[in-house]
Scaffold this motif. Sequence first.
Motif, PDB file in Angstrom:
ATOM      1  N   ALA A 197      91.528  -2.351  35.192  1.00 24.37           N
ATOM      2  CA  ALA A 197      92.681  -1.508  35.524  1.00 24.37           C
ATOM      3  C   ALA A 197      92.372  -0.575  36.677  1.00 24.37           C
ATOM      4  CB  ALA A 197      93.103  -0.691  34.305  1.00 24.37           C
ATOM      5  N   ASN A 198      91.119  -0.229  36.875  1.00 23.69           N
ATOM      6  CA  ASN A 198      90.760   0.694  37.956  1.00 23.69           C
ATOM      7  C   ASN A 198      90.815   0.045  39.331  1.00 23.69           C
ATOM      8  OD1 ASN A 198      90.394   2.904  36.344  1.00 23.69           O
ATOM      9  ND2 ASN A 198      88.307   2.365  35.856  1.00 23.69           N
ATOM     10  N   TYR A 199      90.919  -1.281  39.400  1.00 20.74           N
ATOM     11  CA  TYR A 199      91.052  -1.945  40.693  1.00 20.74           C
ATOM     12  C   TYR A 199      92.460  -1.815  41.250  1.00 20.74           C
ATOM     13  CZ  TYR A 199      86.493  -4.131  40.496  1.00 20.74           C
ATOM     14  OH  TYR A 199      85.161  -4.355  40.467  1.00 20.74           O
ATOM     15  N   LEU A 200      93.399  -1.502  40.396  1.00 20.44           N
ATOM     16  CA  LEU A 200      94.779  -1.365  40.843  1.00 20.44           C
ATOM     17  C   LEU A 200      94.989  -0.031  41.527  1.00 20.44           C
ATOM     18  CD1 LEU A 200      96.461  -2.772  37.641  1.00 20.44           C
ATOM     19  CD2 LEU A 200      96.108  -3.959  39.809  1.00 20.44           C
ATOM     20  N   GLY A 201      96.011   0.022  42.323  1.00 21.45           N
ATOM     21  CA  GLY A 201      96.329   1.272  42.996  1.00 21.45           C
ATOM     22  C   GLY A 201      96.961   2.273  42.054  1.00 21.45           C
ATOM     23  N   SER A 202      97.074   3.478  42.519  1.00 22.58           N
ATOM     24  CA  SER A 202      97.576   4.559  41.674  1.00 22.58           C
ATOM     25  C   SER A 202      98.986   4.410  41.252  1.00 22.58           C
ATOM     26  CB  SER A 202      97.483   5.863  42.380  1.00 22.58           C
ATOM     27  OG  SER A 202      97.750   6.915  41.523  1.00 22.58           O
ATOM     28  N   PRO A 203      99.902   4.232  40.843  1.00 22.37           N
ATOM     29  CA  PRO A 203     100.384   4.443  39.468  1.00 22.37           C
ATOM     30  C   PRO A 203     100.112   3.261  38.564  1.00 22.37           C
ATOM     31  CG  PRO A 203     102.243   3.865  40.803  1.00 22.37           C
ATOM     32  CD  PRO A 203     101.033   3.868  41.690  1.00 22.37           C
ATOM     33  N   TRP A 204      99.783   2.097  39.169  1.00 24.86           N
ATOM     34  CA  TRP A 204      99.637   0.898  38.351  1.00 24.86           C
ATOM     35  C   TRP A 204      98.413   0.938  37.441  1.00 24.86           C
ATOM     36  CZ3 TRP A 204     103.833  -1.489  37.646  1.00 24.86           C
ATOM     37  CH2 TRP A 204     104.786  -1.519  38.642  1.00 24.86           C
ATOM     38  N   CYS A 205      97.348   1.577  37.907  1.00 27.31           N
ATOM     39  CA  CYS A 205      96.158   1.636  37.050  1.00 27.31           C
ATOM     40  C   CYS A 205      96.473   2.409  35.763  1.00 27.31           C
ATOM     41  CB  CYS A 205      94.989   2.260  37.792  1.00 27.31           C
ATOM     42  SG  CYS A 205      95.208   3.988  38.207  1.00 27.31           S
ATOM     43  N   MET A 212      90.352   5.429  28.301  1.00 26.32           N
ATOM     44  CA  MET A 212      89.144   5.685  29.046  1.00 26.32           C
ATOM     45  C   MET A 212      89.339   5.391  30.530  1.00 26.32           C
ATOM     46  SD  MET A 212      86.932   7.035  27.100  1.00 26.32           S
ATOM     47  CE  MET A 212      85.582   7.005  28.234  1.00 26.32           C
ATOM     48  N   ALA A 213      90.130   4.364  30.825  1.00 23.25           N
ATOM     49  CA  ALA A 213      90.334   4.027  32.233  1.00 23.25           C
ATOM     50  C   ALA A 213      91.032   5.164  32.970  1.00 23.25           C
ATOM     51  CB  ALA A 213      91.137   2.740  32.359  1.00 23.25           C
ATOM     52  N   ILE A 214      91.961   5.813  32.300  1.00 28.38           N
ATOM     53  CA  ILE A 214      92.658   6.944  32.933  1.00 28.38           C
ATOM     54  C   ILE A 214      91.679   8.073  33.189  1.00 28.38           C
ATOM     55  CG2 ILE A 214      94.392   8.725  32.569  1.00 28.38           C
ATOM     56  CD1 ILE A 214      96.025   6.611  31.053  1.00 28.38           C
ATOM     57  N   PHE A 215      90.868   8.418  32.204  1.00 29.89           N
ATOM     58  CA  PHE A 215      89.881   9.481  32.363  1.00 29.89           C
ATOM     59  C   PHE A 215      88.900   9.128  33.482  1.00 29.89           C
ATOM     60  CE2 PHE A 215      85.699  11.269  31.361  1.00 29.89           C
ATOM     61  CZ  PHE A 215      86.006  12.619  31.416  1.00 29.89           C
ATOM     62  N   TYR A 216      88.415   7.887  33.498  1.00 28.84           N
ATOM     63  CA  TYR A 216      87.474   7.463  34.529  1.00 28.84           C
ATOM     64  C   TYR A 216      88.107   7.559  35.904  1.00 28.84           C
ATOM     65  CZ  TYR A 216      84.066   4.734  37.078  1.00 28.84           C
ATOM     66  OH  TYR A 216      83.129   4.337  37.989  1.00 28.84           O
ATOM     67  N   ARG A 217      89.336   7.115  36.024  1.00 29.17           N
ATOM     68  CA  ARG A 217      90.013   7.116  37.325  1.00 29.17           C
ATOM     69  C   ARG A 217      90.206   8.539  37.843  1.00 29.17           C
ATOM     70  NH1 ARG A 217      91.990   2.972  40.754  1.00 29.17           N
ATOM     71  NH2 ARG A 217      93.360   3.988  42.217  1.00 29.17           N
ATOM     72  N   LEU A 218      90.492   9.464  36.929  1.00 28.69           N
ATOM     73  CA  LEU A 218      90.712  10.850  37.340  1.00 28.69           C
ATOM     74  C   LEU A 218      89.413  11.562  37.705  1.00 28.69           C
ATOM     75  CD1 LEU A 218      93.403  11.936  34.732  1.00 28.69           C
ATOM     76  CD2 LEU A 218      93.745  11.471  37.164  1.00 28.69           C
ATOM     77  N   THR A 219      88.303  11.151  37.139  1.00 29.75           N
ATOM     78  CA  THR A 219      87.057  11.898  37.345  1.00 29.75           C
ATOM     79  C   THR A 219      86.071  11.217  38.283  1.00 29.75           C
ATOM     80  OG1 THR A 219      86.054  10.889  35.397  1.00 29.75           O
ATOM     81  CG2 THR A 219      87.212  12.984  35.080  1.00 29.75           C
ATOM     82  N   GLN A 220      86.238   9.930  38.601  1.00 26.76           N
ATOM     83  CA  GLN A 220      85.273   9.213  39.438  1.00 26.76           C
ATOM     84  C   GLN A 220      85.922   8.787  40.746  1.00 26.76           C
ATOM     85  OE1 GLN A 220      82.068   9.002  38.436  1.00 26.76           O
ATOM     86  NE2 GLN A 220      82.748  10.146  36.655  1.00 26.76           N
ATOM     87  N   ASP A 221      85.078   8.486  41.733  1.00 26.60           N
ATOM     88  CA  ASP A 221      85.586   8.135  43.051  1.00 26.60           C
ATOM     89  C   ASP A 221      85.468   6.646  43.367  1.00 26.60           C
ATOM     90  OD1 ASP A 221      86.736   8.730  45.490  1.00 26.60           O
ATOM     91  OD2 ASP A 221      84.800   9.001  46.475  1.00 26.60           O
ATOM     92  N   ASP A 222      84.765   5.856  42.556  1.00 26.07           N
ATOM     93  CA  ASP A 222      84.617   4.441  42.881  1.00 26.07           C
ATOM     94  C   ASP A 222      85.682   3.615  42.166  1.00 26.07           C
ATOM     95  OD1 ASP A 222      82.011   3.239  40.649  1.00 26.07           O
ATOM     96  OD2 ASP A 222      83.668   4.579  40.291  1.00 26.07           O
ATOM     97  N   THR A 223      85.715   2.318  42.462  1.00 25.99           N
ATOM     98  CA  THR A 223      86.754   1.463  41.905  1.00 25.99           C
ATOM     99  C   THR A 223      86.348   0.810  40.602  1.00 25.99           C
ATOM    100  OG1 THR A 223      85.979  -0.393  43.225  1.00 25.99           O
ATOM    101  CG2 THR A 223      87.767   0.962  44.148  1.00 25.99           C
ATOM    102  N   GLY A 224      85.156   1.037  40.110  1.00 22.10           N
ATOM    103  CA  GLY A 224      84.755   0.508  38.814  1.00 22.10           C
ATOM    104  C   GLY A 224      84.091  -0.856  38.912  1.00 22.10           C
ATOM    105  N   THR A 225      84.010  -1.523  37.792  1.00 25.15           N
ATOM    106  CA  THR A 225      83.401  -2.846  37.692  1.00 25.15           C
ATOM    107  C   THR A 225      84.424  -3.797  37.089  1.00 25.15           C
ATOM    108  OG1 THR A 225      82.607  -2.485  35.450  1.00 25.15           O
ATOM    109  CG2 THR A 225      81.176  -1.730  37.220  1.00 25.15           C
ATOM    110  N   PRO A 226      84.122  -5.087  37.020  1.00 21.24           N
ATOM    111  CA  PRO A 226      85.087  -6.014  36.401  1.00 21.24           C
ATOM    112  C   PRO A 226      85.419  -5.656  34.957  1.00 21.24           C
ATOM    113  CG  PRO A 226      83.458  -7.230  37.633  1.00 21.24           C
ATOM    114  CD  PRO A 226      83.015  -5.793  37.633  1.00 21.24           C
ATOM    115  N   MET A 227      84.563  -4.924  34.286  1.00 22.96           N
ATOM    116  CA  MET A 227      84.856  -4.521  32.915  1.00 22.96           C
ATOM    117  C   MET A 227      85.956  -3.458  32.874  1.00 22.96           C
ATOM    118  SD  MET A 227      83.041  -6.439  31.083  1.00 22.96           S
ATOM    119  CE  MET A 227      83.197  -5.681  29.499  1.00 22.96           C
ATOM    120  N   ARG A 228      86.224  -2.826  33.983  1.00 20.89           N
ATOM    121  CA  ARG A 228      87.293  -1.822  34.051  1.00 20.89           C
ATOM    122  C   ARG A 228      88.344  -2.302  35.054  1.00 20.89           C
ATOM    123  NH1 ARG A 228      82.530   1.444  34.305  1.00 20.89           N
ATOM    124  NH2 ARG A 228      82.794   1.521  36.538  1.00 20.89           N
TER     125      ARG A 228
END
Length: 67
Positions: A19-27, A1-17
Amino acid sequence: MAIFYRLTQDDTGTPMRAANYLGSPWCYIVAVAVAAVCTALLAVLDKGRKKALARDERSADRSVSAR
């Protein structure tokens, strides 16, 4: 889900996500690693559940045959 969210959304997410706080390839790497760990954990838990059910079944069979 984190991959899908990262590809489709523009924000950095919440503490529950986290992995989305990391930069692109690490997330993506973290998201795949977490999915792999969860899958392995579920497999171990399922194997343990099956062993416990088999042990209970054998115990019930012994108690019935002892009567």
